[in-house]
Enzyme design. Structure first.
Site, PDB file in Angstrom:
ATOM      1  N   ASP A 135       0.830  -1.192   0.000  1.00  0.00           N
ATOM      2  CA  ASP A 135       0.000   0.000   0.000  1.00  0.00           C
ATOM      3  C   ASP A 135       0.872   1.253   0.000  1.00  0.00           C
ATOM      4  O   ASP A 135       2.036   1.222   0.419  1.00  0.00           O
ATOM      5  CB  ASP A 135      -0.908   0.028   1.232  1.00  0.00           C
ATOM      6  CG  ASP A 135      -1.884  -1.131   1.252  1.00  0.00           C
ATOM      7  OD1 ASP A 135      -2.171  -1.669   0.171  1.00  0.00           O
ATOM      8  OD2 ASP A 135      -2.358  -1.493   2.348  1.00  0.00           O
ATOM      9  N   LYS A 136       0.297   2.356  -0.416  1.00  0.00           N
ATOM     10  CA  LYS A 136       1.013   3.628  -0.522  1.00  0.00           C
ATOM     11  C   LYS A 136       1.788   3.969   0.743  1.00  0.00           C
ATOM     12  O   LYS A 136       2.939   4.407   0.683  1.00  0.00           O
ATOM     13  CB  LYS A 136       0.016   4.755  -0.830  1.00  0.00           C
ATOM     14  CG  LYS A 136       0.629   6.148  -0.880  1.00  0.00           C
ATOM     15  CD  LYS A 136      -0.438   7.201  -1.153  1.00  0.00           C
ATOM     16  CE  LYS A 136       0.156   8.599  -1.153  1.00  0.00           C
ATOM     17  NZ  LYS A 136      -0.873   9.642  -1.395  1.00  0.00           N
TER      18      LYS A 136
END
Length: 244
Positions: A65-66
């Site tokens: 994820d970011k």
């Protein structure tokens, strides 16, 4: 579509003719999507390794994820890509994480609940659902604070947002998770600690710390470790030294 090559720094921890492993930083998207067409790891790979244009997804084997930090594998040619994707599918690539979660977890356990993709206001949202895909997460206790637990986590499957969804579902959401935080606030004792924690870490306290896989050419075990980043270490220090 002609993807843009961009000179974005990659923290390389392993690099040979066949495989690349990077240590991803926070606030960095892995692959272009509707809201982030540029400034991703994908764009950086096209700049630093131009031949990866000929490999699906520029060789990216699995995503983070970011705002999750840690280790990611990239294949450098199509044969290596197919080999590692197959190893991932067969669960032969070992991926472990560390996380700080809300509440006290008293024993090691396995979370085995299917996860389904749900769309909310054009954003991707995952949830435990009987019609979802099989998802298994193992976790082990590293340390217990007064109202928080430090976990080591091993993925047995690799669904989108799996760790975050599973931990939230068992009412132990990851500290700082902006999405999967249904039960997060019940563990915050007062505004002082809430503000202190929010100041220390502005993302989910989740880090991909360990990878183990068979090298696609040399056929030896590759084992790689990544230390916890500063924000998670600072959070641990705060929790150890404040009786909350």
């Amino acid at each position: 579509m002609k993807w843009k090559a961009q000179n974005i720094f990659l923290n390389v921890v392993y690099d040979d003719k066949y495989v690349l492993v990077i240590n991803k930083t926070s606030n960095l998207v892995v692959h272009p999507a509707n809201k982030n067409m540029n400034n991703t790891i994908f764009n950086s790979l096209l700049y630093n390794y131009p031949y990866l244009r000929d490999v699906p997804r520029a060789g990216i084997i699995h995503r983070l994820d970011k705002n999750t930090t840690g280790l990611m594998i990239i294949a450098k040619n199509i044969d290596v890509y197919m080999f590692l994707k197959n190893e991932l599918k067969k669960h032969n690539i070992i991926r472990e994480y560390e996380a700080i979660v809300n509440g006290i977890i008293k024993k090691n356990d396995i979370i085995n609940y299917p996860i389904k993709r749900i769309y909310k206001k054009k954003n991707i949202y995952m949830d435990v659902h009987p019609l979802g895909k099989k998802a298994i997460t193992k976790y082990f206790i590293k340390n217990i604070f007064k109202n928080y637990t430090h976990l080591r986590i091993q993925l047995k499957t690799g669904r989108t947002h799996q760790i975050r969804v599973h931990l939230s579902y068992i009412k132990h959401s990851i500290v700082g998770d902006p999405v999967y935080n249904k039960y997060q606030n019940i563990f915050l004792i007062n505004n002082f600690y809430k503000k202190s924690i929010n100041k220390i870490i502005q993302r989910q306290a989740l880090h991909a710390c360990y990878l183990k896989f068979i090298h696609p050419f040399y056929k030896i075990n590759i084992k790689l470790y990544s230390k916890l980043p500063n924000d998670i270490n600072n959070l641990i220090y705060f929790l150890k030294n404040n009786d909350i």
